[in-house]
Motif scaffolding. Structure first.
Motif, PDB file in Angstrom:
ATOM      1  N   LYS A 277      14.669 -16.928 111.002  1.00  0.00           N
ATOM      2  CA  LYS A 277      13.976 -18.140 111.185  1.00  0.00           C
ATOM      3  C   LYS A 277      13.569 -18.593 112.596  1.00  0.00           C
ATOM      4  CE  LYS A 277      16.029 -20.074 106.843  1.00  0.00           C
ATOM      5  NZ  LYS A 277      16.708 -21.258 106.315  1.00  0.00           N
ATOM      6  N   GLY A 278      14.420 -18.366 113.363  1.00  0.00           N
ATOM      7  CA  GLY A 278      14.101 -18.812 114.869  1.00  0.00           C
ATOM      8  C   GLY A 278      12.915 -17.698 115.557  1.00  0.00           C
ATOM      9  N   MET A 279      13.009 -16.351 114.909  1.00  0.00           N
ATOM     10  CA  MET A 279      11.888 -15.688 115.321  1.00  0.00           C
ATOM     11  C   MET A 279      10.494 -16.204 114.934  1.00  0.00           C
ATOM     12  SD  MET A 279      13.619 -11.960 114.731  1.00  0.00           S
ATOM     13  CE  MET A 279      15.018 -11.280 115.538  1.00  0.00           C
ATOM     14  N   VAL A 280      10.573 -16.733 113.680  1.00  0.00           N
ATOM     15  CA  VAL A 280       9.255 -17.285 113.253  1.00  0.00           C
ATOM     16  C   VAL A 280       8.754 -18.352 113.921  1.00  0.00           C
ATOM     17  CG1 VAL A 280       8.294 -18.298 111.201  1.00  0.00           C
ATOM     18  CG2 VAL A 280       9.683 -16.186 110.602  1.00  0.00           C
ATOM     19  N   ILE A 281       9.668 -19.417 114.262  1.00  0.00           N
ATOM     20  CA  ILE A 281       9.529 -20.465 115.034  1.00  0.00           C
ATOM     21  C   ILE A 281       8.849 -20.085 116.379  1.00  0.00           C
ATOM     22  CG2 ILE A 281      10.291 -22.774 115.946  1.00  0.00           C
ATOM     23  CD1 ILE A 281       9.799 -22.595 112.889  1.00  0.00           C
ATOM     24  N   PHE A 282       9.546 -19.141 116.965  1.00  0.00           N
ATOM     25  CA  PHE A 282       9.384 -18.657 118.303  1.00  0.00           C
ATOM     26  C   PHE A 282       7.951 -18.058 118.290  1.00  0.00           C
ATOM     27  CE2 PHE A 282       9.756 -14.917 121.267  1.00  0.00           C
ATOM     28  CZ  PHE A 282      10.061 -15.640 122.386  1.00  0.00           C
ATOM     29  N   ALA A 283       7.694 -17.052 117.441  1.00  0.00           N
ATOM     30  CA  ALA A 283       6.195 -16.504 117.320  1.00  0.00           C
ATOM     31  C   ALA A 283       5.337 -17.403 116.953  1.00  0.00           C
ATOM     32  CB  ALA A 283       6.414 -15.289 115.955  1.00  0.00           C
ATOM     33  N   ILE A 284       5.421 -18.158 116.245  1.00  0.00           N
ATOM     34  CA  ILE A 284       4.210 -19.304 115.796  1.00  0.00           C
ATOM     35  C   ILE A 284       4.072 -19.989 117.171  1.00  0.00           C
ATOM     36  CG2 ILE A 284       3.636 -21.342 114.623  1.00  0.00           C
ATOM     37  CD1 ILE A 284       5.293 -20.241 112.403  1.00  0.00           C
ATOM     38  N   GLY A 285       5.117 -20.489 117.925  1.00  0.00           N
ATOM     39  CA  GLY A 285       4.843 -21.179 119.142  1.00  0.00           C
ATOM     40  C   GLY A 285       3.945 -20.340 119.993  1.00  0.00           C
ATOM     41  N   ILE A 286       4.423 -19.116 120.235  1.00  0.00           N
ATOM     42  CA  ILE A 286       3.732 -18.463 121.260  1.00  0.00           C
ATOM     43  C   ILE A 286       2.134 -18.263 120.985  1.00  0.00           C
ATOM     44  CG2 ILE A 286       3.359 -15.886 122.282  1.00  0.00           C
ATOM     45  CD1 ILE A 286       6.424 -15.771 121.948  1.00  0.00           C
ATOM     46  N   GLY A 287       1.975 -17.771 119.523  1.00  0.00           N
ATOM     47  CA  GLY A 287       0.559 -17.684 118.963  1.00  0.00           C
ATOM     48  C   GLY A 287      -0.226 -19.150 119.392  1.00  0.00           C
ATOM     49  N   ILE A 288       0.304 -20.292 118.886  1.00  0.00           N
ATOM     50  CA  ILE A 288      -0.397 -21.563 119.263  1.00  0.00           C
ATOM     51  C   ILE A 288      -0.847 -21.791 120.537  1.00  0.00           C
ATOM     52  CG2 ILE A 288      -0.313 -23.932 119.137  1.00  0.00           C
ATOM     53  CD1 ILE A 288       1.422 -23.834 116.329  1.00  0.00           C
ATOM     54  N   ILE A 289       0.219 -21.518 121.421  1.00  0.00           N
ATOM     55  CA  ILE A 289       0.062 -21.828 122.959  1.00  0.00           C
ATOM     56  C   ILE A 289      -0.997 -20.511 123.379  1.00  0.00           C
ATOM     57  CG2 ILE A 289       1.221 -21.810 125.209  1.00  0.00           C
ATOM     58  CD1 ILE A 289       3.634 -22.674 123.912  1.00  0.00           C
ATOM     59  N   THR A 290      -0.968 -19.611 123.258  1.00  0.00           N
ATOM     60  CA  THR A 290      -1.974 -18.412 123.533  1.00  0.00           C
ATOM     61  C   THR A 290      -3.204 -19.051 123.431  1.00  0.00           C
ATOM     62  OG1 THR A 290      -0.223 -16.735 123.189  1.00  0.00           O
ATOM     63  CG2 THR A 290      -2.607 -15.922 123.510  1.00  0.00           C
ATOM     64  N   VAL A 291      -3.544 -19.157 122.027  1.00  0.00           N
ATOM     65  CA  VAL A 291      -4.789 -19.768 121.616  1.00  0.00           C
ATOM     66  C   VAL A 291      -5.488 -20.869 122.223  1.00  0.00           C
ATOM     67  CG1 VAL A 291      -6.321 -20.353 119.537  1.00  0.00           C
ATOM     68  CG2 VAL A 291      -4.745 -18.549 119.256  1.00  0.00           C
ATOM     69  N   LEU A 308       6.648 -17.160 128.087  1.00  0.00           N
ATOM     70  CA  LEU A 308       7.523 -17.904 129.277  1.00  0.00           C
ATOM     71  C   LEU A 308       8.010 -19.196 128.683  1.00  0.00           C
ATOM     72  CD1 LEU A 308       6.336 -16.642 132.502  1.00  0.00           C
ATOM     73  CD2 LEU A 308       8.135 -15.917 131.648  1.00  0.00           C
ATOM     74  N   ILE A 309       6.898 -19.832 128.324  1.00  0.00           N
ATOM     75  CA  ILE A 309       6.963 -21.199 127.782  1.00  0.00           C
ATOM     76  C   ILE A 309       8.208 -21.386 126.401  1.00  0.00           C
ATOM     77  CG2 ILE A 309       6.030 -23.187 126.638  1.00  0.00           C
ATOM     78  CD1 ILE A 309       3.607 -22.756 128.314  1.00  0.00           C
ATOM     79  N   MET A 310       7.925 -20.417 125.569  1.00  0.00           N
ATOM     80  CA  MET A 310       8.879 -20.340 124.551  1.00  0.00           C
ATOM     81  C   MET A 310      10.063 -19.635 124.855  1.00  0.00           C
ATOM     82  SD  MET A 310       7.489 -21.888 122.049  1.00  0.00           S
ATOM     83  CE  MET A 310       8.632 -21.493 120.884  1.00  0.00           C
ATOM     84  N   ASN A 311      10.213 -18.873 125.705  1.00  0.00           N
ATOM     85  CA  ASN A 311      11.498 -18.416 126.379  1.00  0.00           C
ATOM     86  C   ASN A 311      12.377 -19.596 126.553  1.00  0.00           C
ATOM     87  OD1 ASN A 311      10.366 -15.434 128.355  1.00  0.00           O
ATOM     88  ND2 ASN A 311      11.017 -15.595 125.952  1.00  0.00           N
TER      89      ASN A 311
END
Length: 335
Positions: A277-291, A308-311
């Motif tokens: 579940k944490g990985m899903v939140i982490f990945a979605i956050g990276i994707g949104i910030i990237t775009v 780095l922000i999501m780290n």
């Protein structure tokens, strides 16, 4: 007396494999992309990678032995991986002294200052890359585009990556239709005939390595799949709304550092969440910030900053998405 329970820092390997074996699996996975970079950039790719790897290994040895006076751990493969990934995030032809500075920041600041492998909050290679980008933006955005007689063309141009061309063109009033002749085709980006850093050369080579890591169970599929899906969905929405002002999702997936960051840095066992579940939140956050950075920010690329922000949020994510304690009771459903 029963054997004591040993508590150690991540990465926590739930198998007979050691962290050292995991690191060398990542090295194997990066070989196809490295071979493509050698084909595109010639000996410059070899020099860049060699300097980054040697510098990272040397700095880790010197700092641990003479400054921290702790056990030297250069044989565990983590410094080797940092050097390779740092090289993959740099343009071929970058001055040697800048590569060395980036290696020092990656190992000395981002890794060992936090306590070494398992204690660093941020991905060391990305910290080194972002430091160089902020400190030396001109040199870090001079992208050699071809190789002639095994020699990288000297007069590389700024903004030669597909995303850079799109960003600059749209700012000057061009449309995606007019820019389509200036950017590489999807097939060229897939195979690696394009401009950019070493790790942007071949999406297919990086995907082969990423699939190898998933099959070997070095990484979980959750972060790569969810991250790429988030980028694809968000960019598709903007593209469908206005296809002349926004690139299609295929370009966003194949160009820039999307594949490299998704499979090799966002999935870092130390700086990514522990639970699914944490990985899903982490990945979605990276994707949104990237775009958001790619479409509305100053930089054409954004996945390095996004990771780095999501780290920084990983400790918080791990706190609220903890794995179930062994032996805990599960409430039975009453039918």
């Amino acid at each position: 007396m029963a054997d004591p329970i040993i508590i150690s820092a991540s990465p926590h390997i739930h198998s007979a494999r050691t962290s050292k074996k995991v690191m060398y699996d990542v090295v194997i996975a990066l070989i196809p992309a490295f071979l493509v970079s050698l084909y595109v950039f010639g000996y410059s790719a070899m020099i860049l990678t060699s300097i980054a790897v040697i510098s990272c290994l040397l700095f880790e040895f010197l700092i641990q032995k003479y400054i921290l006076k702790t056990k030297v751990t250069i044989s565990d493969g983590s410094a080797l991986i940092t050097g390779i990934l740092l090289a993959f995030n740099l343009p071929a032809g970058l001055p040697i002294w800048m590569i060395i500075v980036g290696s020092l920041v990656a190992i000395g600041v981002a890794k060992l200052s936090f306590g070494g492998l398992g204690f660093n909050i941020f991905n060391p290679a990305l910290v080194g890359r972002v430091f160089l980008l902020v400190s030396f933006p001109v040199q870090m955005t001079m992208w050699p585009t071809a190789v002639e007689n095994n020699t990288v063309i000297a007069d590389a141009v700024t903004g030669a990556t597909p995303l850079g061309i799109i960003k600059e063109g749209l700012q000057f009033g061009e449309t995606m239709t007019s820019l389509s002749a200036k950017i590489p085709s999807n097939m060229d980006m897939l195979l690696g005939i394009t401009g950019g850093s070493l790790g942007e050369m071949s999406a297919i080579a990086l995907l082969i390595g990423g699939l190898y890591l998933i099959i070997r169970k070095v990484i979980s599929w959750h972060i790569p799949v969810i991250l790429l899906a988030t980028i694809a969905i968000m960019t598709s929405i903007f593209w469908l709304v206005n296809s002349e002002q926004f690139a299609n999702p295929i370009i966003h997936i194949l160009s820039g550092g999307a594949i490299l960051g998704t499979f090799y840095m966002a999935t870092d066992l130390v700086t990514s969440p522990m639970t699914k579940k944490g990985m899903v939140i982490f990945a979605i956050g990276i994707g949104i910030i990237t775009v958001v950075i790619r479409l509305f920010g100053a930089y054409p690329e954004g996945i390095s900053f996004a990771i780095l922000i999501m780290n920084a949020f990983v400790p918080l994510i791990n706190k609220y998405f903890k794995p179930r304690r062994f032996g805990s009771k599960i409430k039975a459903k009453i039918v």
